[in-house]
Design an enzyme around this catalytic site. Sequence first.
Site: not given
Ligand code: ZN
Length: 229
Positions: A38, A88, A179
């Site tokens: 992400d 996202h 991430h």
């Molecule tokens: Zn995020």
Amino acid sequence: MAVYCKDGKTIKSKKSKQCEVLAAAIDPDKKMVALTFDDGPGRYTKQIVNCLKKNNAKATFFVIGSQIDSYKSSLKAASEIGCDIGNHTDTHPEMTKLSEEEIKNQISRTDKKVKKVTGKTPTLVRPPYGSVNGKVAQAVGKPMILWSIDTRDWQTRNKEKTVNAVMENVKDGDIILMHDIYKPTKEAACTLIVQLKRKGYQLVTVSELAKYRGYKLTKGKVYHSLQKR
Ligand code: ZN
């Protein structure tokens, strides 16, 4: 039914009877997981893509629209090796606090930016903070993918802890949250790709995981994992 060659890494092609590295050679009878990244694309995305490519593996990148302009080539590279590019949002808001119209704008802006770079419109959404309610589900209008393993990489910023969070808990059908904007995560990802493969896991996209585990992903529905039912 996959027939593997002596090296265990390549598959015997039915047509040519030769050993080939086939990107599409997913064996539904073998374990599989989806690594998801992400908040990118960012400065480490390309290196993660290179590690995936080197190991004939795939992942899913849930990208933030406002990041795309700075890292177009990384996003394109991820898409070109067959990774899923998910949405996202554009600026990473908590969507439960937005109006329906604002939510729709967040999704459509990122859809357009991704399409412009990769040629494909994202089919999946990961809501920032995993924050979802009925209004969000309605306005997003796509399947929403959460996770079953949270590495907490953003908090620990530690390669070993990120690797362990996965290796100590992983099972077939898991969706793993990381991430791609932290250096320790990039290092952990490259280690995990090798270790998971060594343990017999196929690293597939969320769409592939859904397909091979018999899920028809539905608009507005939330998924935490895609285990065999
Ligand atoms: Zn995020």
